[in-house]
Design an enzyme around this catalytic site. Structure first.
Site, PDB file in Angstrom:
ATOM      1  N   ALA A  69       0.813  -1.218   0.000  1.00  0.00           N
ATOM      2  CA  ALA A  69       0.000   0.000   0.000  1.00  0.00           C
ATOM      3  C   ALA A  69       0.849   1.272   0.000  1.00  0.00           C
ATOM      4  CB  ALA A  69      -0.933   0.000   1.211  1.00  0.00           C
ATOM      5  N   ASN A 128       4.079 -10.024   4.760  1.00  0.00           N
ATOM      6  CA  ASN A 128       3.532  -8.974   3.906  1.00  0.00           C
ATOM      7  C   ASN A 128       4.638  -8.106   3.322  1.00  0.00           C
ATOM      8  OD1 ASN A 128       1.308  -9.173   6.462  1.00  0.00           O
ATOM      9  ND2 ASN A 128       0.566  -9.451   4.384  1.00  0.00           N
ATOM     10  N   ASP A 146       0.533  -1.993  13.071  1.00  0.00           N
ATOM     11  CA  ASP A 146       0.574  -1.389  11.734  1.00  0.00           C
ATOM     12  C   ASP A 146      -0.761  -0.700  11.438  1.00  0.00           C
ATOM     13  OD1 ASP A 146       1.519  -0.622   9.261  1.00  0.00           O
ATOM     14  OD2 ASP A 146       1.292  -2.591   8.319  1.00  0.00           O
ATOM     15  N   GLY A 188      -2.463  -1.637   5.662  1.00  0.00           N
ATOM     16  CA  GLY A 188      -2.360  -1.511   7.109  1.00  0.00           C
ATOM     17  C   GLY A 188      -3.522  -2.219   7.792  1.00  0.00           C
TER      18      GLY A 188
END
Length: 394
Positions: free
Chosen positions: A149, A228, A283, A318
């Site tokens: 992202a 991730n 996060d 997130g």
């Protein structure tokens, strides 16, 4: 209450640095932990303010969230003192007493504004809220292949000179940097971070297993949000994930919301890495503690429902994970103990950030960053440096 009095949390299970006391107490005086013991050892003083509970209540050190962007409609990239104040006031509700204000990939001007703001805030903050103990620079020195992202338009190669400028702007408060060491100049920046006592974290990285080994040699000691934004595990190329499993030099972050990685993968990681090296993070975004809706992340709309935050194309953006839920989920997914949780939420991040002399465990002389959990592991009370910052309403 008299500001010169001591607070005693009495008749609770205390998870102290070296032992767990089933019928214990802990005393807080002048922002510090001044006594820990069994209840029969407690000698009441005239100004003591006693909070008597029961042994089903558990006292643990406050969590240190080394990777958090925002909460309650505030984000570190807002570049305002109000945003960081909002985060600092909100996080004790979930058992977090210290955190790294985390930036993201944006224009150099936007990043520098956020860094200057955080550096100033750190030097002027008060004791009543969660403490910003530094800054986590996430991006822009990452791999375009593993952007996640992070906006690809602002990704750039690692740059020691630019980092030096940013560290100066931040007043020296950047404590952790997420970077892709395989990118041009990545190892040079990793070495510089090591030399200047900044944690170099491998994240948003397409590194091979061998490239991670080179980064460790250069000084990398951390992995950003395991699974991730990284090269995954393959039987002929272990990648970043394989290195996280196998290299004991690395502390490893994990988002345990059950969405960023399935519960089974949390257990697999925990069984391999163990509580000795794992660090729980949230996060989280500004949408945490807010209703479902659409919110901003680095100029991108993020759609939030009850559990998940995504970009328009479905990319995870997130989390909205609260630290207290990370604790419950991790215990459920892995069957770990609360002692293990204390390592992963407090001790390990404190050691990684070189704060273990003052934070990260319940020990006489350390900061009175304390969380009281009830029998359901809900947060009942949070003390930030001896000040009651949150108390659950009946």
């Amino acid at each position: 209450m008299d500001t010169h009095s001591s607070i005693i949390i009495y008749n609770v299970t205390v998870y102290s640095e070296n032992q767990t006391l089933k019928n214990g107490y802990i005393k807080l005086t002048n922002k510090k932990i001044t006594e820990i013991g069994e209840i029969h050892q407690y000698v009441r003083q005239p100004k003591d303010h006693v909070i008597e509970l029961s042994p089903s209540y558990k006292v643990i050190p406050g969590a240190i969230d080394v990777h958090i962007h925002g909460a309650n409609n505030a984000d570190a990239m807002d570049g305002t003192a109000e945003a960081l104040k909002t985060m600092a006031r909100t996080l004790p509700k979930e058992g977090t007493t210290s955190f790294l204000a985390t930036t993201m990939t944006q224009s150099n001007e936007a990043v520098e504004k956020a860094l200057r703001n955080a550096g100033t805030y750190i030097e002027e903050q008060t004791d009543a809220d969660a403490e910003v103990v530094g800054i986590h620079l996430e991006g822009p020195f990452i791999s375009p292949k593993r952007a996640g992202a992070q906006p690809p338009t602002h990704i750039q190669d690692p740059n020691v000179t630019l980092f030096q400028e940013w560290q100066k702007a931040a007043g020296g408060h950047i404590k952790l940097v997420t970077l892709a060491p395989e990118q041009p100049n990545g190892l040079a920046l990793t070495s510089y971070l090591k030399e200047t006592n900044v944690v170099a974290s491998i994240g948003h990285s397409d590194s091979t297993y061998d490239q991670v080994g080179e980064a460790i040699e250069a000084g990398a000691s951390h992995i950003t949000h395991l699974y991730n934004g990284m090269r995954g595990l393959h039987h002929r190329e272990p990648g970043v994930l394989g290195a996280a499993y196998l290299r004991d030099e690395l502390f490893v972050e994990l988002i345990t919301d059950g969405i960023h990685c399935r519960p089974e993968m949390v257990k697999l990681a925990y069984d391999q890495i163990t509580s000795e090296r794992m660090i729980l993070i949230t996060d989280s975004l500004r949408a945490k503690w807010l209703k479902n809706g659409t919110y901003d992340l680095g100029g991108q709309p993020v759609h939030v429902n009850d559990t998940t935050a995504t970009l328009a194309d479905g990319t995870l953006a997130g989390s909205i994970l609260k630290m207290n839920d990370a604790i419950k989920n991790t215990m459920s997914f892995t069957n770990c103990s609360l002692e293990d949780i204390v390592k992963m939420t407090a001790e390990n991040p404190a050691k990684q950030l070189n704060l273990f002399d003052t934070k990260g465990s319940l020990k006489i002389g350390k900061d009175a960053d304390i969380v009281v959990l009830n029998e359901n592991l809900d947060v009942e009370m949070t003390f930030c440096r001896g000040t009651l910052s949150f108390q659950k309403e009946d």
